[in-house]
Each structure stands twice: as structure tokens, then as C-alpha cells.
Write a protein that holds these residues in place. Structure first.
Motif, PDB file in Angstrom:
ATOM      1  N   ASP A 156       0.827  -1.202   0.000  1.00 56.58           N
ATOM      2  CA  ASP A 156       0.000   0.000   0.000  1.00 56.58           C
ATOM      3  C   ASP A 156       0.864   1.255   0.000  1.00 56.58           C
ATOM      4  N   LYS A 157       1.957   1.213   0.731  1.00 60.32           N
ATOM      5  CA  LYS A 157       2.874   2.358   0.777  1.00 60.32           C
ATOM      6  C   LYS A 157       3.527   2.584  -0.583  1.00 60.32           C
ATOM      7  N   ILE A 158       3.875   1.493  -1.267  1.00 59.26           N
ATOM      8  CA  ILE A 158       4.468   1.616  -2.602  1.00 59.26           C
ATOM      9  C   ILE A 158       3.463   2.222  -3.579  1.00 59.26           C
ATOM     10  N   LYS A 159       2.214   1.747  -3.527  1.00 59.03           N
ATOM     11  CA  LYS A 159       1.171   2.296  -4.399  1.00 59.03           C
ATOM     12  C   LYS A 159       0.997   3.782  -4.171  1.00 59.03           C
ATOM     13  N   ALA A 160       0.985   4.195  -2.923  1.00 60.60           N
ATOM     14  CA  ALA A 160       0.819   5.616  -2.613  1.00 60.60           C
ATOM     15  C   ALA A 160       1.990   6.436  -3.132  1.00 60.60           C
TER      16      ALA A 160
END
Length: 278
Positions: A156-160
Motif C-alpha cells: 500500500d505504501k508503494i502504491k501511494a
């Protein structure tokens, strides 16, 4: 009187198995270089006689000059890591400045090389590692952001961080674990470059259809001589200029080669290129 033989130490493997099948022998004949097998100060991507030894023979078209500013430990961390990184990122991945690349497993030898090359080529570089030490190493070697792939919500952090467009290229070191997730991170037309794998994985091909994305295998050993020379032409100036810097991790004396394999397979995380020492 019998002539004295010139012998060396070498690791030999006589059966399939785990690290325990790597056996040290102290009476292996030192290989005798023939025509087109150099004795210069070089690094190599391949040997004829085997690299786990005190001496090794390599073909002339598999060796490249080692810059004077680098020692042999660093030389051992150049050939396969940097040529593989360049092949995956540029030759097969068609990376362009301004794109976003995720190096999945960035703290090892190939990962660090990829981060450095990608940063030099003007990409936005994201990297993952499994320890705080590994993440800091990744950040020191070209990544704009680093993520702990042991955290439950790291994807999720990578997507953000990647934004709505997604990741253009994933350089994947452990595709049997991460490939299905990688496909979810990609942009339209994105590509996953499979550099490392330890087994099978199930994916949904619809994930490639929805974005017209690609899964591309990478093997340095299938590179043509022209492609190898292109790798050298790209990597050597970076090494001379200092924007590419081999990161040497743990060093093991030759008799400890089995332990090196055990540590890599079962360790907490990579931190630079593992090398065998004289």
C-alpha cells in the motif's frame, strides 16, 4: 624425484543437495591459461574453470578491465550484478528517464547495482529490503524511497508513493513470492523483469490483460557478445566516474563457502554483494 605439482584450493560439488555438498579440495591443479585466456587485472562475468577457487581461467570475451580505483573485492561485485542490472533495466526493460522502477529485493548485489544505474538514467527509484540496515543501504545507493517488504502493508505504501500511474518497471529478485503482487503495482504497459526465482507461483493472467503488461525473464547467460559489450560500455564509465559503486557485503574465506550459501538461503536479509575471499 617426482615433479612438484602446482595445486590450489577449490570448492567442488559431486552430488545434488544443499550447501553441505560444497566440498573444499586442496589438491586441485592450477588451471593453465591458453590462448585468449588473459592474466590481466580484470573482472569477469563467467569462468571456464570455476570461480570458487584460488585461481580461475576465463575466456577473453568474458573479462573486462578492472578500474584502478577498485580493489578485487569490489571487482568480484561488478560482473554479474551490474551486467544483469543493465540487461534487465535497459536492454530488456527499455527503461526511460522519468519512469518509476521498483527494485523488489534491492539490498543485494543486483539490487544495489539496479538502483545505482536507474538513478543515473533519471528514473524514480523505489526499493525494498527486509531490514533497517538493508533499507538504509538502498537509500544510500540511489533509491528515492525504501520500503520494508516484511511489513504487512508495504505494498500500500508503494502504491501511494508511485501515484495513480503505478510502477512502470519492477525488477524482481524473488518472483515465486512477489510476482502476483507485482502485477497489481504496474502501470499500463508496465513490465516485470524476472531476475530471480526459487520456485513456482500462481498468477491471474487477467492482471496482465487489464493493463497490457508484460512479464519478461532475464538471463545474462543468453546475452550475445554484442550485448555484453554494450553492458560494459555502459557500466565501465560509471565505475570510472564514481556514480556506480560496488557495495561489498559479507566476505567469506573460501573454506566457508557452504556457510555463505546457508546464510544467503536462510538469512534475515541481504546487505550488498557476498564475496569469497582468498
Amino acid at each position: 624425484m617426482a615433479a612438484t605439482r602446482n595445486v590450489m584450493r577449490a570448492i567442488r560439488v559431486f552430488e545434488f543437495g544443499g550447501p553441505e555438498v560444497l566440498r573444499l579440495q586442496s589438491d586441485v591443479l592450477i588451471p593453465d591459461p591458453k590462448e585468449n585466456q588473459k592474466g590481466d587485472r580484470v573482472f569477469t562475468i563467467d569462468t571456464i574453470s570455476g570461480g570458487y577457487a584460488d585461481y580461475a581461467v576465463a575466456a577473453a570475451d568474458r573479462v573486462f578491465p578492472l578500474p584502478d580505483k577498485l580493489d578485487f573485492r569490489q571487482g568480484a561485485a561488478i560482473g554479474i550484478p551490474y551486467f544483469t542490472a543493465y540487461r534487465a533495466l535497459v536492454q530488456k526493460g527499455r527503461a526511460k528517464a522519468g519512469e518509476t522502477v521498483l527494485v523488489h529485493g534491492a539490498s543485494g548485489g543486483v539490487g544495489i547495482a539496479t538502483c545505482q544505474i536507474a538513478r543515473a538514467y533519471g528514473l524514480k527509484v523505489l526499493g525494498t529490503a527486509g531490514t533497517e540496515e538493508g533499507m538504509n543501504l538502498v537509500l544510500r545507493n540511489g533509491a528515492h524511497q525504501a520500503f520494508n517488504h516484511r511489513e504487512a502493508n508495504y505494498l500500500d505504501k508503494i502504491k501511494a508513493c508511485a501515484g495513480a500511474g503505478g510502477v512502470n518497471i519492477v525488477i524482481e529478485m524473488l518472483s515465486n513470492v512477489n510476482l502476483a503482487a507485482d502485477l497489481q503495482l504496474l502501470s499500463c504497459g508496465g513490465r516485470v523483469m524476472v531476475v530471480g526465482c526459487r520456485g513456482p507461483i500462481e498468477i491471474n493472467p487477467r492482471d496482465t490483460m487489464s493493463k497490457e503488461s508484460s512479464i519478461i525473464g532475464v538471463s545474462l547467460y543468453l546475452a550475445t557478445e554484442e550485448e555484453r559489450r554494450a553492458c560494459a560500455a555502459a557500466v565501465l564509465p560509471g565505475l570510472e566516474g564514481g556514480c556506480l559503486r560496488p557495495a561489498v557485503g559479507r566476505g567469506y574465506a573460501l573454506p566457508r563457502a557452504p556457510q555463505a550459501h546457508s546464510d544467503i538461503l536462510g538469512g534475515a536479509g541481504a546487505a550488498g554483494k557476498v564475496v569469497l575471499l582468498p
